[in-house]
Design a protein around this motif. Structure first.
Motif, PDB file in Angstrom:
ATOM      1  N   ASP A  89       0.841  -1.202   0.000  1.00 19.15           N
ATOM      2  CA  ASP A  89       0.000   0.000   0.000  1.00 19.15           C
ATOM      3  C   ASP A  89       0.874   1.249   0.000  1.00 19.15           C
ATOM      4  O   ASP A  89       2.052   1.213   0.384  1.00 19.15           O
ATOM      5  CB  ASP A  89      -0.898   0.015   1.237  1.00 19.15           C
ATOM      6  CG  ASP A  89      -1.898  -1.133   1.216  1.00 19.15           C
ATOM      7  OD1 ASP A  89      -2.319  -1.526   0.105  1.00 19.15           O
ATOM      8  OD2 ASP A  89      -2.240  -1.639   2.306  1.00 19.15           O
ATOM      9  N   ASP A  90       0.284   2.381  -0.391  1.00 20.76           N
ATOM     10  CA  ASP A  90       1.002   3.663  -0.376  1.00 20.76           C
ATOM     11  C   ASP A  90       1.481   3.983   1.040  1.00 20.76           C
ATOM     12  O   ASP A  90       0.885   3.566   2.036  1.00 20.76           O
ATOM     13  CB  ASP A  90       0.104   4.792  -0.884  1.00 20.76           C
ATOM     14  CG  ASP A  90      -0.043   4.760  -2.400  1.00 20.76           C
ATOM     15  OD1 ASP A  90       0.748   4.059  -3.052  1.00 20.76           O
ATOM     16  OD2 ASP A  90      -0.954   5.423  -2.928  1.00 20.76           O
ATOM     17  N   ASP A  91       2.570   4.739   1.118  1.00 19.35           N
ATOM     18  CA  ASP A  91       3.183   5.200   2.372  1.00 19.35           C
ATOM     19  C   ASP A  91       3.696   4.049   3.247  1.00 19.35           C
ATOM     20  O   ASP A  91       3.832   4.202   4.458  1.00 19.35           O
ATOM     21  CB  ASP A  91       2.209   6.084   3.172  1.00 19.35           C
ATOM     22  CG  ASP A  91       1.847   7.345   2.402  1.00 19.35           C
ATOM     23  OD1 ASP A  91       2.751   7.914   1.759  1.00 19.35           O
ATOM     24  OD2 ASP A  91       0.668   7.740   2.429  1.00 19.35           O
ATOM     25  N   THR A  92       4.009   2.918   2.643  1.00 20.96           N
ATOM     26  CA  THR A  92       4.627   1.805   3.363  1.00 20.96           C
ATOM     27  C   THR A  92       6.145   1.945   3.293  1.00 20.96           C
ATOM     28  O   THR A  92       6.682   2.371   2.278  1.00 20.96           O
ATOM     29  CB  THR A  92       4.209   0.457   2.735  1.00 20.96           C
ATOM     30  OG1 THR A  92       2.796   0.358   2.740  1.00 20.96           O
ATOM     31  CG2 THR A  92       4.796  -0.715   3.495  1.00 20.96           C
ATOM     32  N   THR A  93       6.820   1.611   4.398  1.00 20.00           N
ATOM     33  CA  THR A  93       8.280   1.572   4.382  1.00 20.00           C
ATOM     34  C   THR A  93       8.695   0.141   4.068  1.00 20.00           C
ATOM     35  O   THR A  93       8.463  -0.774   4.855  1.00 20.00           O
ATOM     36  CB  THR A  93       8.861   1.999   5.743  1.00 20.00           C
ATOM     37  OG1 THR A  93       8.428   3.333   6.015  1.00 20.00           O
ATOM     38  CG2 THR A  93      10.383   1.950   5.715  1.00 20.00           C
ATOM     39  N   VAL A  94       9.293  -0.048   2.898  1.00 17.94           N
ATOM     40  CA  VAL A  94       9.687  -1.377   2.431  1.00 17.94           C
ATOM     41  C   VAL A  94      11.145  -1.607   2.819  1.00 17.94           C
ATOM     42  O   VAL A  94      12.024  -0.857   2.402  1.00 17.94           O
ATOM     43  CB  VAL A  94       9.502  -1.503   0.903  1.00 17.94           C
ATOM     44  CG1 VAL A  94       9.946  -2.872   0.436  1.00 17.94           C
ATOM     45  CG2 VAL A  94       8.062  -1.236   0.531  1.00 17.94           C
ATOM     46  N   THR A  95      11.391  -2.625   3.643  1.00 17.02           N
ATOM     47  CA  THR A  95      12.747  -2.973   4.084  1.00 17.02           C
ATOM     48  C   THR A  95      13.051  -4.397   3.628  1.00 17.02           C
ATOM     49  O   THR A  95      12.141  -5.144   3.266  1.00 17.02           O
ATOM     50  CB  THR A  95      12.847  -2.898   5.614  1.00 17.02           C
ATOM     51  OG1 THR A  95      11.948  -3.860   6.172  1.00 17.02           O
ATOM     52  CG2 THR A  95      12.514  -1.511   6.139  1.00 17.02           C
ATOM     53  N   PHE A 120       5.088   0.244 -11.839  1.00 13.43           N
ATOM     54  CA  PHE A 120       5.254   0.766 -10.482  1.00 13.43           C
ATOM     55  C   PHE A 120       4.565   2.109 -10.376  1.00 13.43           C
ATOM     56  O   PHE A 120       4.926   3.073 -11.072  1.00 13.43           O
ATOM     57  CB  PHE A 120       6.743   0.906 -10.137  1.00 13.43           C
ATOM     58  CG  PHE A 120       6.990   1.369  -8.734  1.00 13.43           C
ATOM     59  CD1 PHE A 120       6.759   0.519  -7.668  1.00 13.43           C
ATOM     60  CD2 PHE A 120       7.434   2.649  -8.474  1.00 13.43           C
ATOM     61  CE1 PHE A 120       6.981   0.944  -6.369  1.00 13.43           C
ATOM     62  CE2 PHE A 120       7.666   3.070  -7.183  1.00 13.43           C
ATOM     63  CZ  PHE A 120       7.432   2.212  -6.123  1.00 13.43           C
ATOM     64  N   THR A 121       3.564   2.203  -9.490  1.00 14.53           N
ATOM     65  CA  THR A 121       2.830   3.464  -9.307  1.00 14.53           C
ATOM     66  C   THR A 121       2.659   3.829  -7.836  1.00 14.53           C
ATOM     67  O   THR A 121       1.977   4.802  -7.528  1.00 14.53           O
ATOM     68  CB  THR A 121       1.428   3.347  -9.941  1.00 14.53           C
ATOM     69  OG1 THR A 121       0.740   2.245  -9.335  1.00 14.53           O
ATOM     70  CG2 THR A 121       1.519   3.141 -11.442  1.00 14.53           C
ATOM     71  N   ARG A 122       3.219   3.090  -6.915  1.00 10.04           N
ATOM     72  CA  ARG A 122       3.019   3.312  -5.473  1.00 10.04           C
ATOM     73  C   ARG A 122       4.008   4.340  -4.923  1.00 10.04           C
ATOM     74  O   ARG A 122       5.159   4.401  -5.332  1.00 10.04           O
ATOM     75  CB  ARG A 122       3.202   2.009  -4.701  1.00 10.04           C
ATOM     76  CG  ARG A 122       2.316   0.892  -5.139  1.00 10.04           C
ATOM     77  CD  ARG A 122       0.942   1.064  -4.603  1.00 10.04           C
ATOM     78  NE  ARG A 122       0.166  -0.131  -4.861  1.00 10.04           N
ATOM     79  CZ  ARG A 122      -1.144  -0.131  -4.935  1.00 10.04           C
ATOM     80  NH1 ARG A 122      -1.820   0.982  -4.780  1.00 10.04           N
ATOM     81  NH2 ARG A 122      -1.790  -1.250  -5.152  1.00 10.04           N
ATOM     82  N   LYS A 123       3.515   5.113  -3.924  1.00 10.60           N
ATOM     83  CA  LYS A 123       4.382   6.070  -3.225  1.00 10.60           C
ATOM     84  C   LYS A 123       4.916   5.355  -1.985  1.00 10.60           C
ATOM     85  O   LYS A 123       4.242   5.249  -0.971  1.00 10.60           O
ATOM     86  CB  LYS A 123       3.583   7.306  -2.835  1.00 10.60           C
ATOM     87  CG  LYS A 123       4.395   8.341  -2.116  1.00 10.60           C
ATOM     88  CD  LYS A 123       3.546   9.512  -1.699  1.00 10.60           C
ATOM     89  CE  LYS A 123       4.353  10.471  -0.842  1.00 10.60           C
ATOM     90  NZ  LYS A 123       3.541  11.558  -0.311  1.00 10.60           N
ATOM     91  N   VAL A 142       7.215   9.044  -8.637  1.00 13.42           N
ATOM     92  CA  VAL A 142       5.849   8.871  -8.118  1.00 13.42           C
ATOM     93  C   VAL A 142       5.723   9.401  -6.692  1.00 13.42           C
ATOM     94  O   VAL A 142       4.699   9.178  -6.043  1.00 13.42           O
ATOM     95  CB  VAL A 142       5.405   7.387  -8.179  1.00 13.42           C
ATOM     96  CG1 VAL A 142       5.309   6.921  -9.603  1.00 13.42           C
ATOM     97  CG2 VAL A 142       6.318   6.494  -7.367  1.00 13.42           C
ATOM     98  N   GLY A 143       6.748  10.072  -6.183  1.00 13.65           N
ATOM     99  CA  GLY A 143       6.680  10.700  -4.870  1.00 13.65           C
ATOM    100  C   GLY A 143       7.246   9.861  -3.742  1.00 13.65           C
ATOM    101  O   GLY A 143       7.110  10.225  -2.571  1.00 13.65           O
ATOM    102  N   GLY A 144       7.891   8.769  -4.055  1.00 13.03           N
ATOM    103  CA  GLY A 144       8.473   7.911  -3.029  1.00 13.03           C
ATOM    104  C   GLY A 144       9.888   8.324  -2.681  1.00 13.03           C
ATOM    105  O   GLY A 144      10.420   9.312  -3.191  1.00 13.03           O
ATOM    106  N   THR A 145      10.507   7.535  -1.798  1.00 15.39           N
ATOM    107  CA  THR A 145      11.863   7.819  -1.356  1.00 15.39           C
ATOM    108  C   THR A 145      12.694   6.551  -1.454  1.00 15.39           C
ATOM    109  O   THR A 145      12.239   5.472  -1.077  1.00 15.39           O
ATOM    110  CB  THR A 145      11.871   8.292   0.111  1.00 15.39           C
ATOM    111  OG1 THR A 145      10.914   9.328   0.273  1.00 15.39           O
ATOM    112  CG2 THR A 145      13.231   8.816   0.511  1.00 15.39           C
ATOM    113  N   ALA A 146      13.930   6.688  -1.944  1.00 18.51           N
ATOM    114  CA  ALA A 146      14.872   5.572  -2.019  1.00 18.51           C
ATOM    115  C   ALA A 146      15.963   5.799  -0.982  1.00 18.51           C
ATOM    116  O   ALA A 146      16.708   6.782  -1.076  1.00 18.51           O
ATOM    117  CB  ALA A 146      15.475   5.472  -3.410  1.00 18.51           C
TER     118      ALA A 146
END
Length: 160
Positions: A89-95, A120-123, A142-146
């Protein structure tokens, strides 16, 4: 009386030093254990190394030509495509731990690298050991962070 102060090896376990070159009656006479003729039977400079092949092109020098090259410093990454992150889901921190728990990664022994294959379209905030340039650009588009694990925050693209 037994004890650690009078231990000795069992009978027959030790042998007297081989005294070569002391005549035929020593049991090592005539050729002194060196065989008959040849380079190894002569006196003088010993051969440079154990794998010396008598001047023939050494096998150890052939192998890199015949068998390819293995880089012993290579770091094997576990690749993860962006398409596999679409399930979160959006705004999830993927580790890496989250990726292992949902079955995308098999283990956490090797570092994880995110690649840009797939839709890929998720933030998301994606934390990994490495990113391809295209994957990092698509995450940020798409507004996410790497976030790069083990790098300074200033280098990873995250703001302090």
């Amino acid at each position: 009386m037994f004890g650690p102060h009078n231990l000795q090896p069992p009978r027959g376990a030790t042998h007297a030093k081989k005294r070569v070159g002391r005549g035929n009656s020593s049991g090592h006479g005539t050729y002194a254990g060196r065989g008959l003729k040849g380079q190894r039977s002569r006196s003088g400079k010993k051969l440079a190394y154990d794998a010396f092949e008598g001047g023939q092109f050494p096998t150890s020098r052939k192998f890199h030509v015949l068998r390819g090259f293995n880089n012993k410093w290579r770091v094997p990454f576990q690749p993860v495509n962006l398409g596999a992150l679409q399930r979160f889901d959006d705004d999830t921190t993927v580790t890496p731990e989250l990726l292992e728990s949902v079955g995308i990664l098999k283990h956490l022994r090797e570092p994880v690298k995110i690649l840009s294959e797939g839709e890929f379209t998720r933030k998301l905030t994606v934390t990994a050991h490495g990113f391809s340039a295209a994957a990092k650009a698509r995450i940020e588009a798409v507004g996410g962070t790497a976030v790069v694990i083990g790098a300074d925050q200033s280098e990873s693209g995250a703001t302090a």
